[in-house]
Enzyme design. Structure first.
Site, PDB file in Angstrom:
ATOM      1  N   THR A   1     -19.090 -48.070  71.085  1.00  0.00           N
ATOM      2  CA  THR A   1     -19.923 -47.197  70.246  1.00  0.00           C
ATOM      3  C   THR A   1     -19.787 -47.560  68.771  1.00  0.00           C
ATOM      4  OG1 THR A   1     -18.086 -45.622  70.154  1.00  0.00           O
ATOM      5  CG2 THR A   1     -19.791 -45.234  71.830  1.00  0.00           C
TER       6      THR A   1
ATOM      7  N   HIS B   1     -12.135 -49.688  62.879  1.00  0.00           N
ATOM      8  CA  HIS B   1     -12.594 -50.575  63.954  1.00  0.00           C
ATOM      9  C   HIS B   1     -13.481 -49.838  64.959  1.00  0.00           C
ATOM     10  CE1 HIS B   1      -9.531 -54.104  63.458  1.00  0.00           C
ATOM     11  NE2 HIS B   1     -10.289 -53.904  62.403  1.00  0.00           N
ATOM     12  N   SER B   2     -13.524 -48.516  64.856  1.00  0.00           N
ATOM     13  CA  SER B   2     -14.446 -47.771  65.718  1.00  0.00           C
ATOM     14  C   SER B   2     -15.900 -48.081  65.361  1.00  0.00           C
ATOM     15  CB  SER B   2     -14.201 -46.269  65.591  1.00  0.00           C
ATOM     16  OG  SER B   2     -15.071 -45.556  66.424  1.00  0.00           O
TER      17      SER B   2
ATOM     18  N   HIS C   1     -10.874 -55.593  52.049  1.00  0.00           N
ATOM     19  CA  HIS C   1     -10.469 -56.913  51.568  1.00  0.00           C
ATOM     20  C   HIS C   1     -10.275 -56.922  50.056  1.00  0.00           C
ATOM     21  CE1 HIS C   1     -10.881 -59.548  55.219  1.00  0.00           C
ATOM     22  NE2 HIS C   1     -11.315 -58.379  55.659  1.00  0.00           N
TER      23      HIS C   1
ATOM     24  N   ASP D   1     -10.147 -52.928  42.738  1.00  0.00           N
ATOM     25  CA  ASP D   1     -10.723 -53.112  41.399  1.00  0.00           C
ATOM     26  C   ASP D   1     -12.082 -53.812  41.415  1.00  0.00           C
ATOM     27  OD1 ASP D   1      -9.851 -55.550  42.263  1.00  0.00           O
ATOM     28  OD2 ASP D   1      -8.936 -56.152  40.357  1.00  0.00           O
TER      29      ASP D   1
ATOM     30  N   SER E   1     -12.539 -56.840  42.350  1.00  0.00           N
ATOM     31  CA  SER E   1     -12.371 -58.266  42.016  1.00  0.00           C
ATOM     32  C   SER E   1     -13.073 -59.179  43.018  1.00  0.00           C
ATOM     33  CB  SER E   1     -10.882 -58.625  41.940  1.00  0.00           C
ATOM     34  OG  SER E   1     -10.250 -58.427  43.192  1.00  0.00           O
TER      35      SER E   1
ATOM     36  N   ASP F   1     -15.569 -51.610  69.967  1.00  0.00           N
ATOM     37  CA  ASP F   1     -15.633 -50.584  71.015  1.00  0.00           C
ATOM     38  C   ASP F   1     -17.082 -50.450  71.456  1.00  0.00           C
ATOM     39  OD1 ASP F   1     -17.024 -48.821  69.342  1.00  0.00           O
ATOM     40  OD2 ASP F   1     -15.400 -47.361  69.176  1.00  0.00           O
TER      41      ASP F   1
ATOM     42  N   GLY G   1      -5.652 -54.794  43.365  1.00  0.00           N
ATOM     43  CA  GLY G   1      -6.048 -53.804  44.353  1.00  0.00           C
ATOM     44  C   GLY G   1      -7.534 -53.480  44.369  1.00  0.00           C
TER      45      GLY G   1
ATOM     46  N   ASP H   1     -16.065 -42.600  66.329  1.00  0.00           N
ATOM     47  CA  ASP H   1     -15.414 -41.777  67.339  1.00  0.00           C
ATOM     48  C   ASP H   1     -14.089 -42.424  67.722  1.00  0.00           C
ATOM     49  OD1 ASP H   1     -16.140 -44.025  68.697  1.00  0.00           O
ATOM     50  OD2 ASP H   1     -17.624 -43.043  69.972  1.00  0.00           O
TER      51      ASP H   1
END
Ligand code: CA
Ligand code: CA
Length: 378
Positions: free
Chosen positions: A234, A214-215, A88, A105, A107, A232, A103, A239
């Site tokens: 796990t 997201h794993s 984010h 940084d 912030s 997921d 970017g 993985d």
């Protein structure tokens, strides 16, 4: 902020992207082959570049934070949350609109009162609160603290690649714009998501590689009835189950929540955006190619994260301190890609035909025995 040269947007993106990659490679190579130096007053701590010694006290504080979640000393919720926070922060950036932000940084820490008021940054206040005092305490910029915390956190997750960490981000100068799109919203369609990431410098393949996050990811704010429900089965392991399971049929979950679709088993939250990216003709072959392919998934995530964590930075001015962070543990013995109980390999949605250069998985993935089970959050 790097200015956009007077060329077509595509050329500009390509040019800047190549320059960024070259600078990153240069910064990393400077540390390669250098003799290790001992850090004064820090027994047993050695690094290639003495400037990196300043990170060990921060690492110690972070490791204390990671053990606060007493039930999950590996890949704790705080560590996974820092990775999300890094996304984010970094995605407050645009190659075509310099007003969006600077970017990676920090912030989102420095100007947290402003940036946490943005809808795209909902649910991040706890992690900001944990990290915000550490910059002052260790005389480091918020950008360095945040992106180091993300790398150190991921290193607690079995199976994760070692993220590069480049030290020396200057203090953040301004908050990202209120118009900051942030990372993709779960309600976004594929075209919107790919355009958003293209504007930051990522290819569709890199978008899919970044989603390996997201794993180890969980729902925070999308579905209030499923807080910390993982993406997921796990979440404590880096993985490829996320890629496998998202291609299974959806039968459980709260479809009334905008941005959520049904998942393969109860206890899992499946984002609509993940469902669409897994099946879209522009992205499904990369998605399928990462299923059960731990080494490629880890390597491509590592490469894409290096780009993400220096967005907006001049990496020729940064120092490679990747060696401060010990590598993540490997996946436990016996852990293999698998289809959750109640489903078979044939249930995977592999309906799209992929090319020979980006093939559909040729390795059969075995199923767990039994019927569909509830997937617990931890
Ligand atoms: Ca930022
Ligand atoms: Ca996982």
């Amino acid at each position: 902020m790097t200015s956009i040269p007077p060329a077509t947007t595509t050329q500009a993106l390509s040019s800047i992207s190549e320059r960024t990659a070259t600078l990153a490679a240069t910064a990393i190579s400077q540390a390669t082959g250098t003799a290790k130096v001992s850090c004064p007053g820090q027994t047993g701590k050695t690094v290639a570049n003495a400037a990196c010694c300043a990170l060990f006290p921060l690492l110690s504080d972070l490791q204390t934070l990671f053990t606060i979640d007493v039930n999950d000393s590996q890949c704790p919720e705080s560590a996974r949350g820092f990775l999300r926070l890094a996304f984010h922060d970094a995605m407050g950036f645009s190659m075509t609109n310099p007003q969006i932000g600077d970017g990676a940084d920090g912030s989102i820490l420095t100007f947290s009162d402003t940036e946490l008021s943005y809808k795209v940054n909902a649910g991040l206040v706890d992690k900001v609160t944990l990290l915000k005092p550490l910059g002052l305490a260790h005389n480091l910029s918020d950008g360095d603290v945040l992106h180091f915390a993300a790398a150190a956190g991921l290193a607690t997750c079995p199976g994760a690649p070692s993220l590069s960490f480049l030290l020396g981000r200057p203090a953040a100068k301004r908050a990202a714009s209120a118009n900051m799109p942030g990372p993709a919203l779960p309600t976004d369609d594929v075209t919107t998501i790919l355009a958003r990431f293209h504007d930051v410098g990522f290819t569709p393949d890199e978008v899919i590689a970044l989603l390996a996050a997201h794993s180890t990811g969980s729902n925070y704010v999308l579905d209030p009835m499923a807080v910390q429900a993982p993406f997921d089965t796990t979440p404590e392991m880096f993985d490829s189950q996320f890629y496998i399971e998202t291609l299974l049929p959806g039968k459980f979950g709260n479809e009334s929540v905008s941005g959520e679709v049904q998942a393969q088993q109860p206890g899992i939250v499946r984002l609509q955006s993940d469902f669409l990216l897994a099946r879209d003709s522009r992205t499904t072959c990369k998605w399928q190619g990462l299923m059960g392919n731990q080494a490629v998934m880890a390597a491509e995530f590592q490469s894409a994260m290096l780009k993400l964590q220096i967005l907006g930075q001049d990496s020729s001015l940064l120092t490679d301190c990747s060696d401060v962070i010990s590598p993540a543990p490997g996946l436990p013995n016996g852990v293999r890609p698998h289809i959750p109980a109640g489903y078979r390999f044939q249930d995977l949605d592999l309906s799209q035909t992929c090319s020979t250069s980006n093939p559909t998985p040729t390795t059969f993935i075995p199923s767990d025995p039994g019927s569909v089970t509830f997937a617990s959050a931890e």
